[in-house]
Design a protein around this motif. Structure first.
Motif, short mmCIF file in Angstrom:
data_model
loop_
_atom_site.label_atom_id
_atom_site.label_comp_id
_atom_site.label_asym_id
_atom_site.label_seq_id
_atom_site.Cartn_x
_atom_site.Cartn_y
_atom_site.Cartn_z
N GLY A 50 19.41 26.98 4.10
CA GLY A 50 18.04 26.46 3.93
C GLY A 50 17.94 25.12 3.23
O GLY A 50 16.92 24.43 3.36
N LEU B 40 18.13 33.04 2.12
CA LEU B 40 17.36 33.96 1.28
C LEU B 40 15.87 33.60 1.24
O LEU B 40 15.00 34.47 1.29
N ARG C 148 23.81 39.62 -0.68
CA ARG C 148 24.18 40.78 -1.50
C ARG C 148 23.82 42.10 -0.83
O ARG C 148 24.19 43.16 -1.33
N ALA D 80 26.32 30.42 0.95
CA ALA D 80 25.29 30.84 -0.02
C ALA D 80 25.91 30.99 -1.40
O ALA D 80 26.96 31.61 -1.56
N1 LIG Z 1 26.27 21.17 -5.25
C1 LIG Z 1 27.44 21.18 -5.89
O1 LIG Z 1 27.75 20.29 -6.69
C2 LIG Z 1 28.43 22.28 -5.62
C3 LIG Z 1 29.70 22.17 -6.17
C4 LIG Z 1 30.63 23.16 -5.93
C5 LIG Z 1 30.29 24.24 -5.13
N2 LIG Z 1 29.04 24.33 -4.61
C6 LIG Z 1 28.74 25.49 -3.77
O2 LIG Z 1 28.18 25.05 -2.55
C7 LIG Z 1 27.31 26.07 -2.03
C8 LIG Z 1 25.96 25.47 -1.73
O3 LIG Z 1 25.43 24.95 -2.93
P1 LIG Z 1 24.23 23.90 -2.99
O4 LIG Z 1 24.55 22.95 -4.05
O5 LIG Z 1 23.89 23.41 -1.62
O6 LIG Z 1 23.08 24.89 -3.54
P2 LIG Z 1 21.51 24.96 -3.24
O7 LIG Z 1 20.93 25.87 -4.27
O8 LIG Z 1 20.96 23.60 -3.12
O9 LIG Z 1 21.48 25.71 -1.84
C9 LIG Z 1 21.96 27.03 -1.73
C10 LIG Z 1 21.17 27.81 -0.72
O10 LIG Z 1 21.67 29.15 -0.71
C11 LIG Z 1 20.58 30.05 -0.75
N3 LIG Z 1 20.95 31.31 -1.37
C12 LIG Z 1 21.08 31.56 -2.69
N4 LIG Z 1 21.36 32.85 -2.91
C13 LIG Z 1 21.39 33.44 -1.68
C14 LIG Z 1 21.61 34.76 -1.24
N5 LIG Z 1 21.80 35.77 -2.13
N6 LIG Z 1 21.59 35.03 0.07
C15 LIG Z 1 21.35 34.03 0.97
N7 LIG Z 1 21.13 32.75 0.62
C16 LIG Z 1 21.14 32.47 -0.70
C17 LIG Z 1 19.51 29.33 -1.56
O11 LIG Z 1 18.22 29.85 -1.31
C18 LIG Z 1 19.68 27.89 -1.09
O12 LIG Z 1 18.86 27.58 0.01
C19 LIG Z 1 27.27 27.17 -3.11
O13 LIG Z 1 28.20 28.18 -2.77
C20 LIG Z 1 27.71 26.43 -4.36
O14 LIG Z 1 28.27 27.30 -5.31
C21 LIG Z 1 28.10 23.37 -4.83
#
Ligand SMILES: NC(=O)c1ccc[n+]([C@@H]2O[C@H](COP(=O)([O-])OP(=O)(O)OC[C@H]3O[C@@H](n4cnc5c(N)ncnc54)[C@H](O)[C@@H]3O)[C@@H](O)[C@H]2O)c1
Length: 251
Positions: A15, A38, A65, A91
């Motif tokens: 999303g 989610l 989950r 996610a």
């Molecule tokens: N942004 C960073 O700097 C960074 C660094 C290392 C790892 N990550 C990893 O990259 C991935 C994406 O992160 P991001 O920065 O885009 O985060 P974000 O929060 O911007 O996007 C994550 C998306 O996942 C969805 N989500 C959260 N929990 C969920 C669930 N239980 N079921 C389904 N969807 C769910 C959220 O609603 C959101 O739309 C994650 O696994 C995060 O740990 C991000």
């Protein structure tokens, strides 16, 4: 250009942020997309972005989950597009809190979304990917699974777990022509990172994620690595975790 024409990919957390960029990147390479997310309001926007760019996508409301919801999301791939070739476990959630202050619920949230969700999705997807003749799983880990990260024990444990799961699972499914790899992002400019890094900056700790490329990464830079690992361009790569971190972590 990575060619994923005729392939079907499930992307979780599609999303916003990195997941949305991955969905768009895989669709640009020709894959049909199941966008699992989610937050309901975000799903339509990703589906619309993919279709506006000329791709095909369906959105599924899912909490990774929840085993039943995960199984329904995987079923949506075959119901809508007839097969499943690629799973991207993106996610995730993050928290900055010292271990002695972590509640049971906060610990469980980190492990359940980041690690158990990956387990649920892999377990549901693998039989379908085998039916398709093989394919690829790409997990989104983190450099937080490698570097010292004060306030990040639960997240670091979950993401180190994702790296371990990736390696072990690759050993189990290689015989089925399924490759399993992970991408470990450094600081990538997304809503999640903006919140977490702002909180980390208020702490009296060394900043752990300063890379040698002195800027934040873009979600598209993670999506490019995922597209490589999802495609035949990486046909002899499995069990590995690639850091895309601007040098915040080097193997
Ligand atoms: N942004 C960073 O700097 C960074 C660094 C290392 C790892 N990550 C990893 O990259 C991935 C994406 O992160 P991001 O920065 O885009 O985060 P974000 O929060 O911007 O996007 C994550 C998306 O996942 C969805 N989500 C959260 N929990 C969920 C669930 N239980 N079921 C389904 N969807 C769910 C959220 O609603 C959101 O739309 C994650 O696994 C995060 O740990 C991000």
């Amino acid at each position: 250009m990575t060619d994923l024409k005729g392939k079907v990919a499930v992307v979780t957390g599609a999303g916003q942020g990195i997941g949305r960029a991955i969905a768009l990147r895989l669709a640009a390479a020709g894959a049909d997309i199941v966008a699992g997310e989610l937050v309901r309001d975000r799903i339509a926007a990703t589906v619309e972005a993919v279709t506006t760019a000329g791709g095909r996508a369906v959105g599924v409301e899912v909490d990774v989950r929840n085993r039943n919801q995960v199984e329904a999301m995987i079923a949506a791939a075959t119901e809508n597009f007839g097969r499943l070739d690629i799973l991207v476990n993106n996610a995730g959630t993050d928290i900055v809190r010292d271990l002695v202050e972590l509640s049971d619920e906060e610990w469980d949230l980190q492990i359940d979304v980041n690690l158990k969700g990956t387990f649920y999705c892999c377990r549901a997807a693998i039989p379908e990917i085998i039916k398709a003749g093989g394919g690829a799983i790409v997990n989104i880990a983190s450099v937080a699974g490698y570097v010292c990260y004060p306030g990040g024990t639960a997240y670091a444990a979950a993401k180190a777990g994702v790296t371990g799961l990736t390696r072990a699972l690759a050993g189990e499914v290689g015989r089925h022509n399924i490759r399993v790899n992970a991408v470990a992002p450094g600081p990538i400019d997304t809503p999640l990172a903006r919140t977490v890094l702002k909180e980390m900056a208020t702490r009296d700790d060394p900043q752990p994620f300063a890379g040698v490329i002195r800027r934040w990464g873009k979600p598209e830079e993670i999506a490019n690595a995922v597209a490589f690992l999802a495609s035949e361009q990486s046909s002899y790569v499995t069990g590995d975790t690639i850091s895309v971190s601007g040098g915040a972590f080097m193997h």
